[in-house]
Scaffold this motif. Sequence first.
Motif, PDB file in Angstrom:
ATOM      1  N   GLN A  19      15.603 -28.993 -10.372  1.00 53.36           N
ATOM      2  CA  GLN A  19      15.402 -29.144 -11.809  1.00 53.36           C
ATOM      3  C   GLN A  19      13.931 -29.050 -12.174  1.00 53.36           C
ATOM      4  OE1 GLN A  19      17.691 -29.166 -14.095  1.00 53.36           O
ATOM      5  NE2 GLN A  19      16.285 -29.449 -15.829  1.00 53.36           N
ATOM      6  N   ARG A  22      12.923 -25.453 -11.998  1.00 49.24           N
ATOM      7  CA  ARG A  22      13.483 -24.740 -13.154  1.00 49.24           C
ATOM      8  C   ARG A  22      12.639 -24.982 -14.408  1.00 49.24           C
ATOM      9  NH1 ARG A  22      15.410 -21.210 -16.585  1.00 49.24           N
ATOM     10  NH2 ARG A  22      17.009 -21.947 -18.013  1.00 49.24           N
ATOM     11  N   SER A 127      21.654 -22.937  -8.081  1.00 42.05           N
ATOM     12  CA  SER A 127      21.527 -21.835  -9.029  1.00 42.05           C
ATOM     13  C   SER A 127      22.873 -21.625  -9.716  1.00 42.05           C
ATOM     14  CB  SER A 127      21.134 -20.534  -8.316  1.00 42.05           C
ATOM     15  OG  SER A 127      19.861 -20.621  -7.715  1.00 42.05           O
ATOM     16  N   TYR A 224      15.259 -16.815 -14.147  1.00 38.66           N
ATOM     17  CA  TYR A 224      15.796 -18.168 -14.302  1.00 38.66           C
ATOM     18  C   TYR A 224      14.810 -19.188 -13.745  1.00 38.66           C
ATOM     19  CZ  TYR A 224      18.950 -22.181 -13.868  1.00 38.66           C
ATOM     20  OH  TYR A 224      19.518 -23.432 -13.963  1.00 38.66           O
ATOM     21  N   PHE A 225      14.211 -18.860 -12.591  1.00 40.70           N
ATOM     22  CA  PHE A 225      13.166 -19.703 -12.014  1.00 40.70           C
ATOM     23  C   PHE A 225      11.813 -19.074 -12.346  1.00 40.70           C
ATOM     24  CE2 PHE A 225      16.756 -20.832  -9.216  1.00 40.70           C
ATOM     25  CZ  PHE A 225      16.736 -22.218  -9.396  1.00 40.70           C
TER      26      PHE A 225
END
Length: 279
Positions: A19, A22, A127, A224-225
């Motif tokens: 998290q 992210r 993911s 996404y990352f």
Amino acid sequence: MQLVAVDYTAENAQEAFVQSLRETGFGVLKNHPIQQSLVQSIYDNWQGFFDSEEKQDFLYNKGKQDGFFPQSVSEVAKGFTKKDIKEYYHYYPWGQCPDALRPQLDQYYNEANTLAKELLGWIESHSPADVSKHYSQPLGNMIKDSDQTLLRVLHYPPLQGDEELDAIRAAAHEDINLITILPAANEPGLQVQAKDGSWLDVPCDFGNLIVNIGDMLQEASGHYFPSTTHRVINPEGTDVTKSRISLPLFLHPRPDVKLSERHTAGTYLQERLKELGVI
């Protein structure tokens, strides 16, 4: 927002760590398997190397990019014109290295690679399905048998007062690779840029392990990352007289690994190195 160290041994370690990656592109671990005594010994021994003239015997190979890089050829971050105030050594298991310093670096290289494979497994496990379906293979497998993973021993020398105006120890940049693993340095200075443009100090308690997303994982995850901008600022006050040593391990996939429809790891690396003027 602030970066908080995640306890590697906690039940929710995986979720909390991923998290953080992210949200910020960075994760910080405490109580991890890397021995603090090993890291401290490497710092001490390599301070001696950088303080000696022996380093001139291990000047870098331009083609292979292994060996000692003096401050005169230090990197210029993308979008900047001033060289970073640093010198460094590129270690690969296949490359040149002083015989007395090789065993420790080799031990750290292997232990950090093992941990990196585990952390990549955490990232993949957490993911979303619509992200992980694009991974061409398990993330941990991407670094298996790679000879591209680079251990850099970084030395930021004491400031002399005659540095170029606006030059800092490491200008704002992103890493090219999959993930980077970095034991907390022996002096503070590392900062990460938040989404609002402000700069956050990365917890530098000795014993912490700092992990950040690189451009290749950003590419493989469809952004996404995030590969987050970070820098190392100059010290102030009495700290200007202190050296700073850090030990980033840049995890690179094998060149043939497919990152996305646009790139393999090899084509992506070549593109970025050309942008940076390294090749």
